[in-house]
Design a protein around this motif. Sequence first.
Motif, mmCIF file in Angstrom:
data_model
loop_
_atom_site.group_PDB
_atom_site.id
_atom_site.type_symbol
_atom_site.label_atom_id
_atom_site.label_comp_id
_atom_site.label_asym_id
_atom_site.label_seq_id
_atom_site.Cartn_x
_atom_site.Cartn_y
_atom_site.Cartn_z
ATOM 1 N N ILE A 27 0.835 -1.199 0.000
ATOM 2 C CA ILE A 27 0.000 0.000 0.000
ATOM 3 C C ILE A 27 0.872 1.252 0.000
ATOM 4 O O ILE A 27 0.620 2.210 -0.740
ATOM 5 N N ILE A 28 1.910 1.256 0.817
ATOM 6 C CA ILE A 28 2.823 2.402 0.848
ATOM 7 C C ILE A 28 3.485 2.608 -0.513
ATOM 8 O O ILE A 28 3.592 3.740 -1.009
ATOM 9 N N GLU A 29 3.905 1.522 -1.140
ATOM 10 C CA GLU A 29 4.524 1.627 -2.465
ATOM 11 C C GLU A 29 3.582 2.293 -3.462
ATOM 12 O O GLU A 29 3.994 3.173 -4.237
ATOM 13 N N THR A 58 14.698 -0.218 0.086
ATOM 14 C CA THR A 58 14.305 -0.940 -1.125
ATOM 15 C C THR A 58 13.233 -0.175 -1.889
ATOM 16 O O THR A 58 13.307 -0.031 -3.125
ATOM 17 N N LEU A 59 12.213 0.323 -1.185
ATOM 18 C CA LEU A 59 11.132 1.072 -1.828
ATOM 19 C C LEU A 59 11.659 2.351 -2.477
ATOM 20 O O LEU A 59 11.302 2.670 -3.616
ATOM 21 N N CYS A 60 12.508 3.075 -1.761
ATOM 22 C CA CYS A 60 13.018 4.340 -2.281
ATOM 23 C C CYS A 60 13.906 4.131 -3.512
ATOM 24 O O CYS A 60 13.841 4.889 -4.482
ATOM 25 N N GLN A 61 14.715 3.087 -3.481
ATOM 26 C CA GLN A 61 15.563 2.790 -4.634
ATOM 27 C C GLN A 61 14.732 2.336 -5.826
ATOM 28 O O GLN A 61 14.989 2.741 -6.971
ATOM 29 N N LEU A 63 11.637 3.118 -6.569
ATOM 30 C CA LEU A 63 10.795 4.183 -7.113
ATOM 31 C C LEU A 63 11.547 5.498 -7.276
ATOM 32 O O LEU A 63 10.928 6.521 -7.603
ATOM 33 N N PHE A 64 12.869 5.489 -7.031
ATOM 34 C CA PHE A 64 13.685 6.696 -7.151
ATOM 35 C C PHE A 64 13.118 7.832 -6.300
ATOM 36 O O PHE A 64 12.930 8.962 -6.759
ATOM 37 N N GLN A 65 12.829 7.497 -5.040
ATOM 38 C CA GLN A 65 12.239 8.446 -4.115
ATOM 39 C C GLN A 65 13.218 8.768 -2.990
ATOM 40 O O GLN A 65 14.012 7.916 -2.581
ATOM 41 N N PRO A 66 13.149 9.980 -2.445
ATOM 42 C CA PRO A 66 14.044 10.339 -1.338
ATOM 43 C C PRO A 66 13.598 9.671 -0.034
ATOM 44 O O PRO A 66 12.402 9.610 0.264
ATOM 45 N N PRO A 67 14.522 9.189 0.769
ATOM 46 C CA PRO A 67 14.163 8.527 2.026
ATOM 47 C C PRO A 67 13.564 9.471 3.053
ATOM 48 O O PRO A 67 12.967 9.008 4.029
ATOM 49 N N ASP A 68 13.686 10.793 2.854
ATOM 50 C CA ASP A 68 13.145 11.714 3.850
ATOM 51 C C ASP A 68 11.619 11.822 3.779
ATOM 52 O O ASP A 68 11.020 12.599 4.535
ATOM 53 N N ARG A 69 10.997 11.030 2.910
ATOM 54 C CA ARG A 69 9.537 10.933 2.944
ATOM 55 C C ARG A 69 9.071 10.067 4.113
ATOM 56 O O ARG A 69 7.881 10.005 4.401
ATOM 57 N N PHE A 70 10.020 9.389 4.772
ATOM 58 C CA PHE A 70 9.679 8.422 5.807
ATOM 59 C C PHE A 70 10.198 8.834 7.172
ATOM 60 O O PHE A 70 11.301 9.379 7.287
ATOM 61 N N THR A 71 9.401 8.526 8.190
ATOM 62 C CA THR A 71 9.831 8.614 9.579
ATOM 63 C C THR A 71 9.482 7.299 10.253
ATOM 64 O O THR A 71 8.315 6.882 10.244
ATOM 65 N N LEU A 72 10.478 6.636 10.799
ATOM 66 C CA LEU A 72 10.265 5.391 11.539
ATOM 67 C C LEU A 72 10.174 5.703 13.028
ATOM 68 O O LEU A 72 11.005 6.440 13.567
ATOM 69 N N ILE A 73 9.169 5.143 13.674
ATOM 70 C CA ILE A 73 8.989 5.349 15.105
ATOM 71 C C ILE A 73 8.855 3.990 15.773
ATOM 72 O O ILE A 73 8.016 3.166 15.382
ATOM 73 N N ALA A 74 9.673 3.745 16.782
ATOM 74 C CA ALA A 74 9.545 2.517 17.561
ATOM 75 C C ALA A 74 8.323 2.643 18.471
ATOM 76 O O ALA A 74 8.162 3.644 19.173
#
Length: 372
Positions: A27-29, A58-61, A63-74
């Motif tokens: 879904i995120i992809e 893997t998703l960012c590579q 789709l050629f997307q920047p990783p700063d679209r994501f925030t991981l929270i424990a």
Amino acid sequence: MLLMGDEKMGRKTSFFTGFPGFIASKIIERLMIEEPGMQFILLVQASQLEKAEHQIQTLCQKLFQPPDRFTLIAGDITMPNLGMEEGLLSTLRTDITHVFHLAAIYDLAVPREAAYRVNVEGTRNVNDWCLQLEHIERYIYFSTAYVSGKRTGRIFESELSCGQAFKNFYESTKYEAEALVQAVRSRLPVTIIRPAIVMGDSKTGETDKFDGPYFIMRFLDKFARLPIPYLGKGEGPFNLVPVDYIVEAACFLAMDPIGENKVYHLTDPEPYQAKEVYRLICEALTGKAPRYTVSPSAVASLLAVPAFRRWVMVEKETINYFLLETEYDCSQALKDLQGTGITCPDFADYISIAVRFYKEHRQDHNRTIQIH
């Protein structure tokens, strides 16, 4: 990266539970493509953080997307405020516009205590969290068509509590969880998704776990050199849907205004009988059709023996789903998806693809369900 000040005005920010699970990842992809400005905040158990980071890379590579679209929270959905640090809460309350709640225990053989803690208490905590959000536009909850339990006949999307009993604790706790979500529909813009049994991708066969219908393939693997039986008459419908249909439909219904305050059966509108599903799998996997019939109760008795079910690698609860006499009405889903081009593929058209993927990966222990 959390958005600050004017940057977040008009920007969509989605919050996910259930990542790095397979459906959440898919879904995120899709949303990364369809919603190019969307930010993703992913609540992940501490033990899954490394896997989640790898999945994001893997998703960012891909789709050629920047990783700063994501925030991981424990965090942990079984804890108040989902186990998040207090310092995050005020920022998240103003940022988040969409919540996708997919985290659950899906194992048919799960003990009640574990299922209740995650599926019910976890959903109660996610509900409470959503009620704190200041700009929430949609709360998307992933239920299951099998909240219908042991009901028979035609099941409608508008129905939930009909005095039904349940085949296992997975079903009963998902029912209780959905009831909690239904109870907040007057206070939150809710979309409830009820998938049928999920197969791999109809185009690639990809799946992360060989459970559900793949247990049939495990079973047939053990007896492929022998004459293969049908498991009972199998006259009832056996409802299977590929994951790409679930993802495409859920993304549209989650983001389009049409999906607000709706419940959807994402089920096959024209399912095959259980007997036909079994035959199609058997022919695709072994090259031959079943030749005679054995009683499902006989198979159930064998699967009740731990050594046997571990040998065939099949959960004993699986047999119940071959005996269903239930038809899932998906009229609301079909109506709201009309004109989008999103339709459920025909099982006969993709079973060979599913079997090919299974054959290529059946020795992959990461896709194998532990049988007790």
